[in-house]
Design an enzyme around this catalytic site. Sequence first.
Site, PDB file in Angstrom:
ATOM      1  N   LYS A  15       0.939  -1.176   0.067  1.00 37.76           N
ATOM      2  CA  LYS A  15      -0.096  -0.027  -0.022  1.00 37.76           C
ATOM      3  C   LYS A  15       0.855   1.153  -0.052  1.00 37.76           C
ATOM      4  O   LYS A  15       1.773   1.329   0.602  1.00 37.76           O
ATOM      5  CB  LYS A  15      -1.037  -0.108   1.096  1.00 37.76           C
ATOM      6  CG  LYS A  15      -1.956   1.184   1.254  1.00 37.76           C
ATOM      7  CD  LYS A  15      -2.820   1.096   2.141  1.00 37.76           C
ATOM      8  CE  LYS A  15      -2.480   1.409   3.489  1.00 37.76           C
ATOM      9  NZ  LYS A  15      -3.798   1.430   4.316  1.00 37.76           N
ATOM     10  N   ARG A  39     -11.025  -1.797   5.643  1.00 42.42           N
ATOM     11  CA  ARG A  39     -10.043  -2.511   6.468  1.00 42.42           C
ATOM     12  C   ARG A  39     -10.071  -2.299   7.907  1.00 42.42           C
ATOM     13  O   ARG A  39     -10.221  -3.092   8.743  1.00 42.42           O
ATOM     14  CB  ARG A  39      -8.659  -2.487   5.838  1.00 42.42           C
ATOM     15  CG  ARG A  39      -7.619  -3.196   6.514  1.00 42.42           C
ATOM     16  CD  ARG A  39      -7.017  -2.362   7.280  1.00 42.42           C
ATOM     17  NE  ARG A  39      -5.812  -1.666   6.832  1.00 42.42           N
ATOM     18  CZ  ARG A  39      -5.231  -0.406   7.564  1.00 42.42           C
ATOM     19  NH1 ARG A  39      -5.847  -0.062   8.652  1.00 42.42           N
ATOM     20  NH2 ARG A  39      -4.252   0.077   7.206  1.00 42.42           N
ATOM     21  N   GLN A  97     -13.432   7.457   8.679  1.00 43.56           N
ATOM     22  CA  GLN A  97     -13.301   6.226   9.222  1.00 43.56           C
ATOM     23  C   GLN A  97     -14.534   5.828   9.787  1.00 43.56           C
ATOM     24  O   GLN A  97     -14.792   4.570  10.100  1.00 43.56           O
ATOM     25  CB  GLN A  97     -12.074   6.171  10.388  1.00 43.56           C
ATOM     26  CG  GLN A  97     -10.641   6.468   9.640  1.00 43.56           C
ATOM     27  CD  GLN A  97     -10.336   5.002   8.799  1.00 43.56           C
ATOM     28  OE1 GLN A  97     -11.084   4.024   9.066  1.00 43.56           O
ATOM     29  NE2 GLN A  97      -9.044   5.169   8.280  1.00 43.56           N
ATOM     30  N   GLY A 123      -7.538   5.699  15.768  1.00 49.07           N
ATOM     31  CA  GLY A 123      -7.230   7.013  15.332  1.00 49.07           C
ATOM     32  C   GLY A 123      -5.836   7.341  15.351  1.00 49.07           C
ATOM     33  O   GLY A 123      -5.159   7.701  14.171  1.00 49.07           O
ATOM     34  N   SER A 183      -5.276  -0.171  17.585  1.00 50.74           N
ATOM     35  CA  SER A 183      -4.761  -0.204  15.999  1.00 50.74           C
ATOM     36  C   SER A 183      -4.002   0.910  15.628  1.00 50.74           C
ATOM     37  O   SER A 183      -4.439   1.895  15.884  1.00 50.74           O
ATOM     38  CB  SER A 183      -6.073  -0.535  15.374  1.00 50.74           C
ATOM     39  OG  SER A 183      -5.866  -0.628  13.933  1.00 50.74           O
TER      40      SER A 183
END
Length: 336
Positions: free
Chosen positions: A67, A110, A138, A221, A296
């Site tokens: 990516k 994703r 998001q 975030g 994340s």
Amino acid sequence: MLILSSSDQQYLLNMSEVIDAVAVGLEEYSAARTNTPLRTILPVSKSGGNAIFMPASAEEVGCLGMKYVSTFPNNRKIGKKVINGVVLFMDIETGEPLALLEASYLTVMRTGALSGVATKYLARPDSKTLSMIGTGEQALGQLQAILAVRNIEKVKLNNRSKQKALEFAAHIERLFPVTASVFDNPDEAINGADIIVTSTSSDTPVYTGEVAPGVHINAIGSYQPTMRELPTSVISQAQKVVVESRDATVKEAGDLLIPIQEGKFSVDRIHAELGEIIGNRAAGREDESEITVFKSVGFAAADIVVAKYFYEKALKEGIGQRVELGPAWSLSTIKA
């Protein structure tokens, strides 16, 4: 090579299927069956931007790709997008490029799917109320994924721009069977929530209040050591803090690094990688009163399994634009 736009991907999307694909990527990563280097960030000083490269391979499930994402804040001045990106998906056997996918939509879905997997294993099964701090790009992916694994009835929203939060509330009430309400104060927005999602670019905690026993939090975030969304108290009191990758998290996640620097948390208190829970090598939620946190930062192994999902589904349904890169050449084909 197949080109898949954001609208192509939106047509193909089934969030439950994407959640399953991401779960495979997480399990492969935690079983040490992927090659996922940390992202490479190249500053472009003249333009004040960053070019970010994230390669990965997962040979056992046939995935190879990279990516590329650029963030150029000065683009606002010339009326262009600040964030642009593509995912290049390759043949695992030959290395040939198979597909080029627009990355913004893929990344949103994703990231949503990552939270969907975490929510499946860590949130209480009876969760009904979702709090969302941040209603930007998001947010929709987060909501779609959580709705795929839990029967959410109420959504409580807070955003720096109240107008954007109101617009998002109206939008999701049209799309989904939920009631949405907007709060000026983020502490009010998290009050009574079963699940909390933070999806902001904040450098400081987005709420100050304590969270109730039994709450699950997806913090998706912040992705740099100086950024954070959660107060130290939440990290220190959580019974289970779960990550995608220990290696990436201890280098990139300010939500954990800052409490570590303050002496209120330690790396050995990270309960597990999410892939370890999926593979039954670590426990998910074990008690209704546990406070659980999924932190994340994003990782390329998830991007490439989702790229494979879209590519294979596009082939079956005849979606996308075919581009011929040209036949093989040799010295004998070059004309003087």
